[in-house]
Write a protein that holds these residues in place. Structure first.
Motif, PDB file in Angstrom:
ATOM      1  N   ILE A 138       0.831  -1.204   0.000  1.00 17.52           N
ATOM      2  CA  ILE A 138       0.000   0.000   0.000  1.00 17.52           C
ATOM      3  C   ILE A 138       0.865   1.254   0.000  1.00 17.52           C
ATOM      4  O   ILE A 138       0.626   2.192  -0.779  1.00 17.52           O
ATOM      5  N   LYS A 139       1.886   1.293   0.838  1.00 18.25           N
ATOM      6  CA  LYS A 139       2.749   2.480   0.905  1.00 18.25           C
ATOM      7  C   LYS A 139       3.510   2.682  -0.405  1.00 18.25           C
ATOM      8  O   LYS A 139       3.680   3.817  -0.861  1.00 18.25           O
ATOM      9  N   ARG A 140       3.975   1.607  -1.006  1.00 19.99           N
ATOM     10  CA  ARG A 140       4.710   1.733  -2.275  1.00 19.99           C
ATOM     11  C   ARG A 140       3.764   2.207  -3.383  1.00 19.99           C
ATOM     12  O   ARG A 140       4.172   2.994  -4.248  1.00 19.99           O
ATOM     13  N   THR A 141       2.495   1.769  -3.344  1.00 20.93           N
ATOM     14  CA  THR A 141       1.534   2.220  -4.349  1.00 20.93           C
ATOM     15  C   THR A 141       1.212   3.702  -4.161  1.00 20.93           C
ATOM     16  O   THR A 141       1.062   4.449  -5.136  1.00 20.93           O
ATOM     17  N   HIS A 142       1.114   4.155  -2.912  1.00 21.69           N
ATOM     18  CA  HIS A 142       0.941   5.575  -2.653  1.00 21.69           C
ATOM     19  C   HIS A 142       2.075   6.383  -3.267  1.00 21.69           C
ATOM     20  O   HIS A 142       1.851   7.414  -3.916  1.00 21.69           O
ATOM     21  N   ASP A 143       3.280   5.929  -3.057  1.00 23.69           N
ATOM     22  CA  ASP A 143       4.453   6.634  -3.580  1.00 23.69           C
ATOM     23  C   ASP A 143       4.451   6.646  -5.104  1.00 23.69           C
ATOM     24  O   ASP A 143       4.834   7.635  -5.739  1.00 23.69           O
ATOM     25  N   LEU A 144       3.987   5.557  -5.708  1.00 24.79           N
ATOM     26  CA  LEU A 144       3.956   5.464  -7.172  1.00 24.79           C
ATOM     27  C   LEU A 144       3.003   6.504  -7.760  1.00 24.79           C
ATOM     28  O   LEU A 144       3.283   7.081  -8.823  1.00 24.79           O
ATOM     29  N   PHE A 145       1.883   6.776  -7.075  1.00 27.81           N
ATOM     30  CA  PHE A 145       0.914   7.763  -7.545  1.00 27.81           C
ATOM     31  C   PHE A 145       1.219   9.181  -7.041  1.00 27.81           C
ATOM     32  O   PHE A 145       0.450  10.103  -7.290  1.00 27.81           O
ATOM     33  N   GLY A 146       2.332   9.345  -6.355  1.00 22.87           N
ATOM     34  CA  GLY A 146       2.690  10.671  -5.860  1.00 22.87           C
ATOM     35  C   GLY A 146       1.894  11.103  -4.648  1.00 22.87           C
ATOM     36  O   GLY A 146       1.737  12.305  -4.404  1.00 22.87           O
ATOM     37  N   LEU A 147       1.382  10.142  -3.881  1.00 20.44           N
ATOM     38  CA  LEU A 147       0.587  10.431  -2.702  1.00 20.44           C
ATOM     39  C   LEU A 147       1.423  10.240  -1.445  1.00 20.44           C
ATOM     40  O   LEU A 147       2.466   9.585  -1.459  1.00 20.44           O
ATOM     41  N   THR A 148       0.960  10.804  -0.353  1.00 25.36           N
ATOM     42  CA  THR A 148       1.637  10.643   0.927  1.00 25.36           C
ATOM     43  C   THR A 148       1.467   9.207   1.396  1.00 25.36           C
ATOM     44  O   THR A 148       0.335   8.731   1.555  1.00 25.36           O
ATOM     45  N   PRO A 149       2.540   8.476   1.625  1.00 26.75           N
ATOM     46  CA  PRO A 149       2.433   7.059   2.007  1.00 26.75           C
ATOM     47  C   PRO A 149       1.723   6.877   3.345  1.00 26.75           C
ATOM     48  O   PRO A 149       2.055   7.519   4.334  1.00 26.75           O
ATOM     49  N   THR A 150       0.727   6.014   3.371  1.00 30.34           N
ATOM     50  CA  THR A 150       0.022   5.621   4.589  1.00 30.34           C
ATOM     51  C   THR A 150      -0.209   4.118   4.530  1.00 30.34           C
ATOM     52  O   THR A 150       0.051   3.470   3.517  1.00 30.34           O
ATOM     53  N   SER A 151      -0.734   3.574   5.617  1.00 29.66           N
ATOM     54  CA  SER A 151      -0.932   2.128   5.709  1.00 29.66           C
ATOM     55  C   SER A 151      -2.328   1.708   5.256  1.00 29.66           C
ATOM     56  O   SER A 151      -2.700   0.551   5.423  1.00 29.66           O
ATOM     57  N   HIS A 152      -3.114   2.630   4.702  1.00 32.27           N
ATOM     58  CA  HIS A 152      -4.466   2.302   4.278  1.00 32.27           C
ATOM     59  C   HIS A 152      -4.852   3.201   3.103  1.00 32.27           C
ATOM     60  O   HIS A 152      -4.162   4.171   2.790  1.00 32.27           O
ATOM     61  N   TRP A 153      -5.977   2.870   2.470  1.00 33.20           N
ATOM     62  CA  TRP A 153      -6.497   3.661   1.355  1.00 33.20           C
ATOM     63  C   TRP A 153      -7.794   4.344   1.771  1.00 33.20           C
ATOM     64  O   TRP A 153      -8.759   3.668   2.109  1.00 33.20           O
ATOM     65  N   PRO A 154      -7.861   5.693   1.735  1.00 35.47           N
ATOM     66  CA  PRO A 154      -9.172   6.352   1.887  1.00 35.47           C
ATOM     67  C   PRO A 154     -10.077   5.896   0.746  1.00 35.47           C
ATOM     68  O   PRO A 154      -9.679   5.936  -0.418  1.00 35.47           O
ATOM     69  N   LEU A 155     -11.264   5.466   1.070  1.00 38.26           N
ATOM     70  CA  LEU A 155     -12.101   4.807   0.076  1.00 38.26           C
ATOM     71  C   LEU A 155     -12.916   5.777  -0.768  1.00 38.26           C
ATOM     72  O   LEU A 155     -13.100   5.561  -1.969  1.00 38.26           O
ATOM     73  N   LEU A 156     -13.414   6.861  -0.168  1.00 30.66           N
ATOM     74  CA  LEU A 156     -14.383   7.717  -0.853  1.00 30.66           C
ATOM     75  C   LEU A 156     -13.734   8.765  -1.742  1.00 30.66           C
ATOM     76  O   LEU A 156     -14.164   8.979  -2.880  1.00 30.66           O
ATOM     77  N   PHE A 157     -12.736   9.474  -1.233  1.00 29.88           N
ATOM     78  CA  PHE A 157     -12.062  10.546  -1.979  1.00 29.88           C
ATOM     79  C   PHE A 157     -10.555  10.383  -1.832  1.00 29.88           C
ATOM     80  O   PHE A 157     -10.080   9.740  -0.895  1.00 29.88           O
ATOM     81  N   GLN A 158      -9.834  11.004  -2.767  1.00 31.64           N
ATOM     82  CA  GLN A 158      -8.374  10.971  -2.722  1.00 31.64           C
ATOM     83  C   GLN A 158      -7.818  12.375  -2.915  1.00 31.64           C
ATOM     84  O   GLN A 158      -8.354  13.154  -3.714  1.00 31.64           O
ATOM     85  N   ASN A 159      -6.767  12.686  -2.188  1.00 30.60           N
ATOM     86  CA  ASN A 159      -6.048  13.926  -2.449  1.00 30.60           C
ATOM     87  C   ASN A 159      -5.330  13.838  -3.801  1.00 30.60           C
ATOM     88  O   ASN A 159      -5.011  12.747  -4.268  1.00 30.60           O
ATOM     89  N   GLN A 160      -5.063  14.998  -4.398  1.00 29.14           N
ATOM     90  CA  GLN A 160      -4.344  15.072  -5.670  1.00 29.14           C
ATOM     91  C   GLN A 160      -5.022  14.213  -6.744  1.00 29.14           C
ATOM     92  O   GLN A 160      -4.417  13.354  -7.384  1.00 29.14           O
ATOM     93  N   LEU A 161      -6.306  14.460  -6.926  1.00 25.72           N
ATOM     94  CA  LEU A 161      -7.085  13.698  -7.903  1.00 25.72           C
ATOM     95  C   LEU A 161      -6.538  13.870  -9.320  1.00 25.72           C
ATOM     96  O   LEU A 161      -6.616  12.945 -10.131  1.00 25.72           O
ATOM     97  N   GLN A 162      -5.981  15.021  -9.610  1.00 24.66           N
ATOM     98  CA  GLN A 162      -5.462  15.281 -10.951  1.00 24.66           C
ATOM     99  C   GLN A 162      -4.346  14.291 -11.306  1.00 24.66           C
ATOM    100  O   GLN A 162      -4.310  13.757 -12.421  1.00 24.66           O
TER     101      GLN A 162
END
Length: 393
Positions: free
Chosen positions: A31-55
């Motif tokens: 999960i953390k590596r996937t966050h980094d791949l999308f340019g997101l702040t690495p966390t141990s979970h995925w927010p389900l409804l909305f995401q920061n940096q949608l662009q």
């Protein structure tokens, strides 16, 4: 953000967080590596409804940002009670900004139901059609406890985080059955309204919603206070219809005060943009019985219950007189003042016959400064006049 050569296509009605969970699984990343791949702040979970940096996510998925926002988040539900202009402005700010924040949107979307939910029958259908399951938007709206497709009770994840976050797909959960927050007949109406808002593009200014609510209340004959609707009666009827404990459990508590949030939804120049509150108000105005008139008392001291307090006062007077020291002399006012009942007796003397009898008994004792039938009251004015007349001789 690294260049992404593969990203799965979002499924119909799939939440954005679910797509990113599947992306990590397909790529074999944590999960953390996937966050980094999308340019997101690495966390141990995925927010389900909305995401920061949608662009950034939209570019990786090869989709327009507004398409992801409208079809793969509960954005249309969240903005249902805003105007067209407000909705367009929020859309632009969230889709065009590289640093769009989702916390406020997630908070509004989770009021009334802040746990990830899934349908076991949908898991089987999705795996048969797509080869894998995913998180559905229509399962994760406030007040939704049944699957819109199969009519079965949803299951809820044991992970209870604000904003609804997950670490896996629905089939990996071991959740419990969702229990509706309100009574069944009320919850069904709330559920239908909540799901209907997810696809609605109708918008009107908040003030128009307020006027429509006021018009319905007036047409149904809701109690009035002066020229306005009675806020006390509306709040009391609202709590009585939905239930105090049920509202608290849904995260929509109504404080015991005149300016509680149901009242502000009917009051001009005050409003709330929380969709769950508007849904409750619409069901209340359409289905609840007309609230009863609430009689308010005039500010000031409460009237004395003379029938109840008369024997109490009389007993207190006799007990106090019995405990007076020998040689002590006090007036009736002093006696009543010592007992703390002077003002009550003065203002209700005609309604306190037993108290009056006890006072009469006290006046005939040796403890009374003015004893009835024993010591005539001295007329100081006559005494001074006699002295002047004697001095003239």
């Amino acid at each position: 953000m690294a260049k992404i050569y593969y990203c799965p296509e979002p499924y119909p009605d799939e939440l954005i967080g679910s797509t990113l969970v599947r992306a990590g699984r397909h790529l074999g990343l944590s999960i953390k590596r996937t966050h980094d791949l999308f340019g997101l702040t690495p966390t141990s979970h995925w927010p389900l409804l909305f995401q920061n940096q949608l662009q950034s996510i939209a570019i990786a998925l090869g989709k327009p940002a507004d398409e992801l926002l409208f079809k793969h988040t509960p954005f249309l539900y969240v903005t249902s009670f805003l105007s067209y202009e407000q909705t367009a402005r929020m859309t632009s700010n969230y889709c065009r900004s590289q640093h769009g924040k989702s916390s406020a949107l997630s908070q509004s979307a989770t009021i009334g139901g802040a746990v990830a939910r899934y349908c076991e029958a949908c898991i089987e259908d999705d795996q048969r059609v797509y080869g894998e399951d995913y998180w559905h938007r229509r399962h994760n709206l406030p007040f939704v406890s049944r699957c819109w497709k199969h009519g079965t009770r949803l299951k809820m994840s044991v992970r209870k985080n604000a904003g609804i976050s997950v670490i896996g797909l629905p089939h990996e959960q071991h959740g419990s059955t969702v229990t509706p927050a309100f009574h069944e007949h009320i919850h069904d109406r709330l559920e239908r309204l909540s799901i209907a808002l997810l696809d609605s593009t109708f918008r009107q200014p908040p003030v128009v919603w307020q006027r429509s609510y006021r018009q319905i209340a007036q047409q149904r004959g809701f109690p009035r206070q002066g020229n306005q609707l009675s806020s006390i009666a509306i709040a009391k009827g609202f709590i009585g219809y939905f239930g105090k404990a049920e509202l608290i459990r849904a995260g929509l508590n109504v404080p015991d005060k005149p300016n509680s949030w149901p009242v502000t939804l009917l009051r001009l120049n005050e409003t709330s943009n929380v969709s769950a509150k508007h849904i409750l108000m619409q069901v209340y105005l359409q289905c609840a019985p007309v609230p009863e008139v609430v009689t308010t008392t005039v500010p000031g001291p409460r009237p004395l219950n003379c029938k109840l307090m008369d024997p109490v006062f009389a007993s207190a007077i006799r007990k106090r007189v019995a405990n007076l020291a020998i040689g002590c002399r006090i007036t009736v006012s002093q006696l009543l003042n010592q007992l703390g009942i002077l003002q009550q007796v003065l203002h209700n003397r005609s309604m306190l016959p037993l108290t009056a009898a006890a006072i009469a008994e006290f006046r005939s004792t040796e403890f009374s400064e003015r004893q009835t039938g024993r010591r005539p009251r001295k007329n100081f004015r006559s005494a001074k006049k006699t002295q002047r007349n004697q001095g003239s001789y």
